[in-house]
Motif scaffolding. Sequence first.
Motif, PDB file in Angstrom:
ATOM      1  N   THR A   6     -37.802 112.214 -23.338  1.00  0.00           N
ATOM      2  CA  THR A   6     -39.027 112.867 -23.803  1.00  0.00           C
ATOM      3  C   THR A   6     -39.484 113.929 -22.808  1.00  0.00           C
ATOM      4  O   THR A   6     -40.582 114.441 -22.930  1.00  0.00           O
ATOM      5  N   LEU A   9     -41.715 117.175 -23.585  1.00  0.00           N
ATOM      6  CA  LEU A   9     -42.470 116.985 -24.818  1.00  0.00           C
ATOM      7  C   LEU A   9     -43.885 116.522 -24.502  1.00  0.00           C
ATOM      8  O   LEU A   9     -44.119 115.819 -23.527  1.00  0.00           O
ATOM      9  N   ASP A  10     -44.828 116.922 -25.336  1.00  0.00           N
ATOM     10  CA  ASP A  10     -46.207 116.473 -25.178  1.00  0.00           C
ATOM     11  C   ASP A  10     -46.344 115.057 -25.715  1.00  0.00           C
ATOM     12  O   ASP A  10     -45.770 114.721 -26.753  1.00  0.00           O
ATOM     13  N   GLN A  11     -47.118 114.264 -25.018  1.00  0.00           N
ATOM     14  CA  GLN A  11     -47.391 112.905 -25.485  1.00  0.00           C
ATOM     15  C   GLN A  11     -48.399 112.958 -26.621  1.00  0.00           C
ATOM     16  O   GLN A  11     -49.231 113.866 -26.691  1.00  0.00           O
ATOM     17  N   ASP A  14     -52.718 111.363 -24.105  1.00  0.00           N
ATOM     18  CA  ASP A  14     -52.733 111.492 -22.650  1.00  0.00           C
ATOM     19  C   ASP A  14     -54.102 111.013 -22.172  1.00  0.00           C
ATOM     20  O   ASP A  14     -55.107 111.681 -22.407  1.00  0.00           O
ATOM     21  N   ARG A  17     -56.332 113.491 -20.516  1.00  0.00           N
ATOM     22  CA  ARG A  17     -56.788 114.612 -21.330  1.00  0.00           C
ATOM     23  C   ARG A  17     -57.651 114.154 -22.498  1.00  0.00           C
ATOM     24  O   ARG A  17     -58.621 114.818 -22.872  1.00  0.00           O
ATOM     25  N   ASP A  18     -57.287 113.035 -23.081  1.00  0.00           N
ATOM     26  CA  ASP A  18     -57.933 112.565 -24.306  1.00  0.00           C
ATOM     27  C   ASP A  18     -58.834 111.387 -24.013  1.00  0.00           C
ATOM     28  O   ASP A  18     -58.457 110.458 -23.329  1.00  0.00           O
TER      29      ASP A  18
END
Length: 75
Positions: A6, A9-11, A14, A17-18
């Motif tokens: 992965t 690639l963006d999770q 996060d 961030r979230d």
Amino acid sequence: MTTVTTAGLDQLHDPDRDGIPIVLSVDVAQQLAREVLDGCAAASIHSHRAMMEAAVSLDLRLRSLLAALDAEEGR
């Protein structure tokens, strides 16, 4: 044997961030989770877009429900 990576690639989520800006009551979070689950049941498994929308919707509702449960328990 195939190795899946992965890297790059963006999770989907996060934690840095979230966050969950508003913690709902358990009753409201549970009702919204049920509504999303019902909506996802009709999604076409042959549609990549429908599966992505379902995955994101379910992820958000599950995180919201867990935040509500954690808040109720004082975590």
